[in-house]
Design a protein around this motif. Structure first.
Motif, PDB file in Angstrom:
ATOM      1  N   ARG A   1      10.649   5.416  -1.388  1.00  0.00           N
ATOM      2  CA  ARG A   1      11.176   5.280  -2.746  1.00  0.00           C
ATOM      3  C   ARG A   1      12.474   4.469  -2.695  1.00  0.00           C
ATOM      4  NH1 ARG A   1      10.264   8.121  -7.367  1.00  0.00           N
ATOM      5  NH2 ARG A   1       9.142   9.768  -6.240  1.00  0.00           N
ATOM      6  N   CYS A   2      12.587   3.475  -3.585  1.00  0.00           N
ATOM      7  CA  CYS A   2      13.806   2.668  -3.652  1.00  0.00           C
ATOM      8  C   CYS A   2      14.883   3.465  -4.384  1.00  0.00           C
ATOM      9  CB  CYS A   2      13.532   1.351  -4.366  1.00  0.00           C
ATOM     10  SG  CYS A   2      15.008   0.331  -4.541  1.00  0.00           S
TER      11      CYS A   2
ATOM     12  N   SER B   1       3.100  -7.224  -8.739  1.00  0.00           N
ATOM     13  CA  SER B   1       4.168  -6.500  -9.427  1.00  0.00           C
ATOM     14  C   SER B   1       5.537  -7.097  -9.135  1.00  0.00           C
ATOM     15  CB  SER B   1       4.149  -5.024  -9.020  1.00  0.00           C
ATOM     16  OG  SER B   1       2.967  -4.397  -9.463  1.00  0.00           O
ATOM     17  N   PHE B   2       5.805  -7.400  -7.853  1.00  0.00           N
ATOM     18  CA  PHE B   2       7.088  -7.985  -7.464  1.00  0.00           C
ATOM     19  C   PHE B   2       6.957  -9.452  -7.087  1.00  0.00           C
ATOM     20  CE2 PHE B   2       7.580  -3.475  -5.715  1.00  0.00           C
ATOM     21  CZ  PHE B   2       8.054  -2.988  -6.925  1.00  0.00           C
ATOM     22  N   GLY B   3       5.752  -9.986  -7.157  1.00  0.00           N
ATOM     23  CA  GLY B   3       5.492 -11.346  -6.732  1.00  0.00           C
ATOM     24  C   GLY B   3       5.050 -11.388  -5.283  1.00  0.00           C
ATOM     25  N   PRO B   4       3.888 -11.984  -4.987  1.00  0.00           N
ATOM     26  CA  PRO B   4       3.432 -12.058  -3.589  1.00  0.00           C
ATOM     27  C   PRO B   4       4.246 -13.051  -2.787  1.00  0.00           C
ATOM     28  CG  PRO B   4       1.936 -13.277  -5.008  1.00  0.00           C
ATOM     29  CD  PRO B   4       2.933 -12.606  -5.918  1.00  0.00           C
TER      30      PRO B   4
ATOM     31  N   LYS C   1      -4.854   8.821  -9.700  1.00  0.00           N
ATOM     32  CA  LYS C   1      -3.537   9.332 -10.087  1.00  0.00           C
ATOM     33  C   LYS C   1      -2.537   8.186 -10.006  1.00  0.00           C
ATOM     34  CE  LYS C   1       0.071  12.586  -8.614  1.00  0.00           C
ATOM     35  NZ  LYS C   1       0.293  13.225  -9.906  1.00  0.00           N
ATOM     36  N   CYS C   2      -1.843   7.926 -11.102  1.00  0.00           N
ATOM     37  CA  CYS C   2      -0.880   6.826 -11.142  1.00  0.00           C
ATOM     38  C   CYS C   2       0.349   7.157 -10.296  1.00  0.00           C
ATOM     39  CB  CYS C   2      -0.457   6.545 -12.579  1.00  0.00           C
ATOM     40  SG  CYS C   2      -1.774   5.869 -13.612  1.00  0.00           S
ATOM     41  N   VAL C   3       0.872   6.155  -9.630  1.00  0.00           N
ATOM     42  CA  VAL C   3       2.098   6.298  -8.858  1.00  0.00           C
ATOM     43  C   VAL C   3       3.251   5.865  -9.752  1.00  0.00           C
ATOM     44  CG1 VAL C   3       3.356   5.586  -6.803  1.00  0.00           C
ATOM     45  CG2 VAL C   3       0.869   5.837  -6.719  1.00  0.00           C
ATOM     46  N   THR C   4       4.061   6.820 -10.167  1.00  0.00           N
ATOM     47  CA  THR C   4       5.144   6.543 -11.113  1.00  0.00           C
ATOM     48  C   THR C   4       6.503   6.809 -10.482  1.00  0.00           C
ATOM     49  OG1 THR C   4       5.154   8.795 -12.001  1.00  0.00           O
ATOM     50  CG2 THR C   4       3.615   7.216 -12.996  1.00  0.00           C
ATOM     51  N   LYS C   5       7.553   6.465 -11.200  1.00  0.00           N
ATOM     52  CA  LYS C   5       8.910   6.693 -10.722  1.00  0.00           C
ATOM     53  C   LYS C   5       9.239   8.173 -10.620  1.00  0.00           C
ATOM     54  CE  LYS C   5      10.893   2.390 -12.486  1.00  0.00           C
ATOM     55  NZ  LYS C   5      11.962   1.805 -13.309  1.00  0.00           N
ATOM     56  N   ASP C   6       8.575   8.998 -11.423  1.00  0.00           N
ATOM     57  CA  ASP C   6       8.861  10.427 -11.442  1.00  0.00           C
ATOM     58  C   ASP C   6       8.080  11.178 -10.374  1.00  0.00           C
ATOM     59  OD1 ASP C   6      10.529   9.996 -13.602  1.00  0.00           O
ATOM     60  OD2 ASP C   6       8.895  10.256 -15.047  1.00  0.00           O
TER      61      ASP C   6
ATOM     62  N   GLY D   1       7.404  -8.531 -12.306  1.00  0.00           N
ATOM     63  CA  GLY D   1       8.666  -7.820 -12.467  1.00  0.00           C
ATOM     64  C   GLY D   1       9.463  -7.805 -11.179  1.00  0.00           C
ATOM     65  N   GLN D   2      10.525  -7.005 -11.161  1.00  0.00           N
ATOM     66  CA  GLN D   2      11.399  -6.876 -10.007  1.00  0.00           C
ATOM     67  C   GLN D   2      11.414  -5.425  -9.529  1.00  0.00           C
ATOM     68  OE1 GLN D   2      12.969  -9.569  -8.691  1.00  0.00           O
ATOM     69  NE2 GLN D   2      12.134 -10.909 -10.289  1.00  0.00           N
ATOM     70  N   VAL D   3      11.870  -5.221  -8.294  1.00  0.00           N
ATOM     71  CA  VAL D   3      12.038  -3.866  -7.782  1.00  0.00           C
ATOM     72  C   VAL D   3      13.105  -3.161  -8.613  1.00  0.00           C
ATOM     73  CG1 VAL D   3      12.709  -2.464  -5.796  1.00  0.00           C
ATOM     74  CG2 VAL D   3      11.404  -4.573  -5.451  1.00  0.00           C
ATOM     75  N   GLU D   4      12.781  -1.944  -9.053  1.00  0.00           N
ATOM     76  CA  GLU D   4      13.718  -1.147  -9.838  1.00  0.00           C
ATOM     77  C   GLU D   4      13.995   0.170  -9.128  1.00  0.00           C
ATOM     78  OE1 GLU D   4      12.047  -0.684 -13.703  1.00  0.00           O
ATOM     79  OE2 GLU D   4      12.292  -2.801 -14.251  1.00  0.00           O
TER      80      GLU D   4
END
Length: 519
Positions: A269-270, A130-133, A514-519, A172-175
């Motif tokens: 959480r970022c 997701s963020f690049g290993p 269960k998906c881990v989402t931003k919300d 992608g990048q950390v958001e």
């Protein structure tokens, strides 16, 4: 599966040309596929020094100068069986190592810092793509062991060689608001017998306690960075604490250093991104002066009093409020909390004691439910308190009121002052590897050169737990450097509730996948 055999005459076997003749087409196809994968991997790594490894593949699949499967020709059946197992185990270890390093890994939630978004006992599928290993700092390590081998209790890695930080291209990048797994920044130095709090907080706290108990012996040293804006005894506290911790192995154990990729994994959480001005006012996060929407499942601590000495919250109440056993604290039974309860305005009863008062972490939904209980007479939010980063800072920030603080961004240049140096000292020295000194006249030297500015080499982040009053996070130990980012949890693949029996909901089936989402 039987190994595919190629018949080559003894005369041809002696020549290179002979080793290429007679090789079946299927073996050439497998060799070609292996080469394509290997070359693609080298391009992804941006490391072409490994391309000579193609010669090894050539020998494994085609020429066979090295007898890679010599044991298959052994007449001893026991030897063949043993080597089959060894071959299978080595293959599995290499496969697990590559998958765990570059693609994904499992992570178990150990604490309640992200409840109720992620629960203690959740097992996460963490994507490194997701963020690049990262290319591992310590490439010679045992798979699935972060830093210590189970049972034998020794290091799971070899310290040499150590490679510099390099992150491969990811998806992608950390958001902002991403849930992120990262290596614990303050976990570079560890007292093995006391790993919580972190080593720096441990030394500072112990030194402060010793100095305060022996004021007639110690005096303000005033020899630390940013004397005017940190506690004048800060350097003394750290020095006394360091000497105590490092000289007392019986209580604190060995003091060890861990490379970045061998530090403990944390998940938070970022909240703050590189270049942000980050601030917390009364538990509300502000970014660049604007309030940030709180996570849906964010929790805060509350002190809760019942209407009578005989009335207590029951198991059904705790389950309805979704409060785990570890988070149920009946503070009124601890006389050490009497002054706290009086300070918060809780009245004493006829016996000069207190009705049952609980300290509970609650979401907004749980708080609303609690307010509907007719036997609850008083609810008070817990005030923020405790040590925050940077330790001993004169502004006396708390976890509820923190900052404002600017988050370092790669390439940005910061004007260094006596006021902000305590905030960025660890970044400059520990994370970016510079020699930082402050002379008695207040002048700042980095790598031997006098300066009043610094250009940052990496991006940094502020990571917070959703369980705000029960989370050791960036408010406690500061920024998270980009080279500490491990990956992004995608979903929960298993969840175990340790507070319940096997036939009473111990396995949380409703959380599977269960998906881990931003919300």
């Amino acid at each position: 599966m039987e190994e595919e055999k190629t018949t080559i005459s003894p005369e041809k076997e002696k020549s290179i040309k002979g080793r290429f003749s007679g090789v079946r087409k299927s073996r050439w196809i497998r060799f070609s596929i292996a080469c394509i994968i290997y070359i693609a991997f080298a391009i992804w790594l941006d490391n072409y020094y490994i391309l000579p490894g193609l010669l090894v593949l050539l020998d494994i699949y085609i020429t066979r100068f090295i007898p890679w499967t010599f044991w298959k020709k052994s007449k001893n059946k026991a030897t063949r069986k043993t080597m089959e197992w060894v071959d299978a185990i080595l293959y599995a270890l290499v496969a697990v190592y590559l998958i765990n390093t570059f693609f994904f890994q499992n992570y178990k939630i150990p604490s309640s810092s992200l409840e109720k978004t992620l629960l203690v006992g959740d097992y996460l599928f963490v994507s490194k793509l997701s963020f690049g290993p990262r290319v591992p700092n310590t490439p010679l390590s045992f798979p699935l062991a972060q830093h210590t081998m189970p049972v034998i209790n020794t290091k799971s890695y070899i310290e040499w060689p150590q490679w510099p930080y390099h992150r491969l291209k990811g998806l992608g990048q950390v958001e902002r608001n991403d849930i992120v797994v990262f290596n614990f920044p303050a976990g570079d130095t560890v007292a093995l017998k006391v790993q919580n709090p972190d080593y720096y907080t441990l030394c500072y706290g112990i030194g402060r306690e010793i100095v305060r108990r022996n004021k007639e012996i110690y005096f303000p040293a005033g020899d630390t960075v940013a004397l005017k804006v940190q506690n004048p005894n800060y350097s003394l506290y750290c020095k006394v604490g360091w000497e105590t911790v490092n000289s007392n192995k019986e209580d604190f154990g060995d003091i060890v250093y861990r490379p970045v990729d061998r530090r403990e994994n944390y998940v938070k959480r970022c909240i703050g991104m590189p270049g942000d001005n980050f601030e917390i006012r009364n538990n509300q996060v502000y970014i660049d002066g604007k309030p940030l929407k709180n996570p849906k499942e964010m929790q805060l601590n509350y002190y809760v009093m019942t209407s009578s000495p005989d009335i207590r919250l029951g198991e059904s109440n705790f389950r309805e409020l979704n409060v785990s056993e570890d988070d149920r604290f009946l503070v009124s039974e601890d006389r050490g909390y009497d002054n706290v309860l009086e300070y918060l305005g809780f009245p004493r009863n006829a016996d000069m004691g207190f009705n049952p008062v609980y300290r509970l972490p609650l979401t907004q939904e749980a708080l609303n439910k609690l307010k509907s209980y007719k036997f609850i007479t008083k609810i008070v939010p817990e005030p923020g308190g405790g040590d925050t980063y940077p330790l001993g800072y004169y502004k006396k920030w708390t976890r509820a009121d923190y900052g404002p603080v600017w988050i370092p961004e790669r390439g940005a240049v910061l004007k260094l002052t006596q006021d902000n140096l305590p905030i960025y000292e660890r970044v400059i020295r520990n994370y970016e590897g510079n020699d930082l000194q402050v002379k008695e006249d207040g002048k700042i030297y980095i790598n031997g050169k006098e300066t009043d500015t610094y250009q940052f080499k990496m991006n940094y982040y502020m990571m917070l737990g959703d369980n705000r009053d029960n989370s050791a996070d960036s408010r406690s130990w500061g920024f998270v450097p980009e080279d500490h980012i491990v990956g992004k949890p995608l979903f929960v693949w298993l969840s175990i509730d340790k507070d319940r029996g096997w036939f009473d909901g111990r396995i949380r089936f409703d959380r599977f996948f269960k998906c881990v989402t931003k919300d």
